[in-house]
Enzyme design. Structure first.
Site, PDB file in Angstrom:
ATOM      1  CG  ASP A  13      -1.532   1.288   1.534  1.00  0.00           C
ATOM      2  OD1 ASP A  13      -2.296   1.730   0.663  1.00  0.00           O
ATOM      3  OD2 ASP A  13      -1.268   1.888   2.601  1.00  0.00           O
ATOM      4  CG  ASP A  15      -1.023   8.527   1.955  1.00  0.00           C
ATOM      5  OD1 ASP A  15      -0.189   8.795   2.856  1.00  0.00           O
ATOM      6  OD2 ASP A  15      -1.573   9.390   1.263  1.00  0.00           O
TER       7      ASP A  15
HETATM    8 MG   LIG Z   1      -2.732   3.219   3.488  1.00  0.00          MG
END
Ligand SMILES: [Mg+2]
Length: 258
Positions: A13, A15
């Site tokens: 992932d 952010d």
């Molecule tokens: Mg995230």
């Protein structure tokens, strides 16, 4: 906790996992360089459809992680891939920002604002949402269009708070038409997991999914049959584990565990 073995593929992932806003997170640069150097496959995954894959690749490269467009998967890309497989040539109306419109146009999907012509209304994270857009979606739905969505997130975390995300757009269209969104391609959807598995050309059980959100990253990985690592640099806390739909295989303060 058991030591973390090596995997053939690593899915990150962005952010809250690789960076937080414009701040690279501890260990990220060294880890990705090390994985690539030892022949591991790496992919980056985001539910955010408001940037193009090229913009993500540029941002990562600028932060010290040289990245090719093909290594990034976000939900505007996954939506286009899903439409290509399930509704080739369909006429669509995206309630979205420009990047999704551009990806749809580049893939040859006609964009229409006419009820009766629109086959799919695509709800998305749209900070340019207006009453006019809602009206077009409303008319299209009443004329028989299907509602699909890029991602299920309620809000997108930004420094100092958050921005209402795609869930708010989906809810607005559902509320006035008494319909339900039939397909949501973003994490935790298996559609997203299949897309990344195909991109890496690896079966799910040879991949490690790394993320900061139990309800999206970890849920998607676990449901797809991947081992998962929860990092505590973003959204989820240890105290959230009790109510999580899936427990991660591993938990760590940050990426330096790898
Ligand atoms: Mg995230």
């Amino acid at each position: 906790m058991q030591p973390i073995p090596t995997y053939a593929g690593y899915i990150f992932d962005l952010d809250g996992t690789i960076y937080l806003g414009d701040q690279i997170l501890p260990g990220a640069v060294d880890l990705i360089a090390h994985l690539r150097h030892s022949g591991r496959k790496v992919a980056f995954l985001s539910n955010n459809p408001t940037k193009t894959r090229a913009q993500y690749a540029e941002k990562l490269t600028r932060m010290g992680i040289p990245t090719r467009i093909e290594e990034v998967i976000n939900t505007s890309y996954v939506m286009v891939e899903w439409l290509k497989a399930n509704a080739p040539g369909a006429s669509v109306y995206p309630v979205s920002e420009q990047p999704l419109i551009d990806e749809l146009t580049a893939a040859g999907f006609p964009i229409s604002e006419r009820a009766g012509e629109i086959q799919y209304v695509i709800a998305s994270f749209d900070r340019t949402f207006t009453y006019r857009k809602l009206q077009i979606a409303f008319d299209a739905m009443r004329a028989g269009a299907q509602l699909v969505a890029t991602n299920p997130d309620r809000f997108c975390p930004v420094p100092g708070g958050g921005e209402p995300d795609a869930a708010a757009i989906i809810a607005a269209i559902e509320a006035c038409t008494n319909t339900r969104c039939s397909v949501n391609v973003g994490k935790p959807s298996p559609i997203m997991a299949r897309t990344v598995s195909t991109l890496l050309n690896l079966p799910p059980n040879r991949c490690l999914m790394v993320g900061d959100r139990l309800h999206t990253d970890i849920a998607m990985g676990a449901e797809a049959g991947m081992d998962t690592l929860l990092v505590l640099t973003g959204d989820s806390r240890r105290s959230d584990l009790a109510t999580a739909p899936y427990q991660p295989t591993y938990i760590a303060e940050d990426l330096r565990i790898l």
